[in-house]
Design a protein around this motif. Sequence first.
Motif, mmCIF file in Angstrom:
data_model
loop_
_atom_site.group_PDB
_atom_site.id
_atom_site.type_symbol
_atom_site.label_atom_id
_atom_site.label_comp_id
_atom_site.label_asym_id
_atom_site.label_seq_id
_atom_site.Cartn_x
_atom_site.Cartn_y
_atom_site.Cartn_z
ATOM 1 N N SER A 55 0.843 -1.198 0.000
ATOM 2 C CA SER A 55 0.000 0.000 0.000
ATOM 3 C C SER A 55 0.877 1.245 0.000
ATOM 4 N N ASP A 56 0.308 2.317 -0.512
ATOM 5 C CA ASP A 56 1.008 3.596 -0.583
ATOM 6 C C ASP A 56 -0.031 4.677 -0.322
ATOM 7 N N SER A 57 0.048 5.301 0.843
ATOM 8 C CA SER A 57 -0.931 6.317 1.231
ATOM 9 C C SER A 57 -0.196 7.581 1.649
ATOM 10 N N PRO A 58 -0.920 8.662 1.896
ATOM 11 C CA PRO A 58 -0.250 9.887 2.345
ATOM 12 C C PRO A 58 0.506 9.723 3.666
ATOM 13 N N SER A 59 0.127 8.727 4.479
ATOM 14 C CA SER A 59 0.798 8.553 5.768
ATOM 15 C C SER A 59 1.900 7.499 5.757
ATOM 16 N N SER A 60 1.833 6.521 4.818
ATOM 17 C CA SER A 60 2.862 5.486 4.836
ATOM 18 C C SER A 60 2.956 4.724 3.521
ATOM 19 N N LEU A 61 4.121 4.128 3.328
ATOM 20 C CA LEU A 61 4.369 3.170 2.252
ATOM 21 C C LEU A 61 4.606 1.840 2.952
ATOM 22 N N VAL A 62 3.917 0.786 2.503
ATOM 23 C CA VAL A 62 4.087 -0.524 3.111
ATOM 24 C C VAL A 62 4.543 -1.507 2.039
ATOM 25 N N LEU A 63 5.698 -2.141 2.288
ATOM 26 C CA LEU A 63 6.199 -3.191 1.414
ATOM 27 C C LEU A 63 5.860 -4.533 2.039
ATOM 28 N N LEU A 64 5.614 -5.504 1.198
ATOM 29 C CA LEU A 64 5.380 -6.866 1.652
ATOM 30 C C LEU A 64 6.541 -7.716 1.149
ATOM 31 N N SER A 65 7.289 -8.292 2.084
ATOM 32 C CA SER A 65 8.411 -9.165 1.766
ATOM 33 C C SER A 65 8.067 -10.539 2.311
ATOM 34 N N GLY A 66 7.647 -11.443 1.413
ATOM 35 C CA GLY A 66 7.113 -12.721 1.874
ATOM 36 C C GLY A 66 5.839 -12.431 2.645
ATOM 37 N N SER A 67 5.811 -12.769 3.918
ATOM 38 C CA SER A 67 4.640 -12.466 4.747
ATOM 39 C C SER A 67 4.934 -11.337 5.735
ATOM 40 N N GLU A 68 6.070 -10.696 5.584
ATOM 41 C CA GLU A 68 6.494 -9.635 6.499
ATOM 42 C C GLU A 68 6.239 -8.247 5.898
#
Length: 126
Positions: A22-35
Amino acid sequence: MWSVVGNLLPRKEQPEGLAIESDSPSSLVLLSGSERIVFDRLTRAVIQRGKLVATFGTIKYVLAREATGDDGSPVWQVSLQLKTSREVTLGRSKDDTGACAAAARVASVTGAQTKGSTAALGRPAH
């Protein structure tokens, strides 16, 4: 009890894969495997496994480079090179396009430079 035992045993390697979740005004979230790796735009912090691993100001480069997977096959590894010379691995992927897109997005969000394969990142390495 099982959670304590599970924490004492060595962890299995995460399945290879790195993607933008996800990429929002408050954060970018990467998914690496299940982490999940969270780049918090408000606090300018990088959180991995529930711990602060870097702040945006301590990141010198976002690295995207070829590496060898656990099975010996080629993979792309994305890491943060910190100003202290410490390196924080974000994840590995067999998909060079996805890994390099993630690296470029992390660089954009954190203000760091990218460094890696010229062809993969689509511009000269720094």
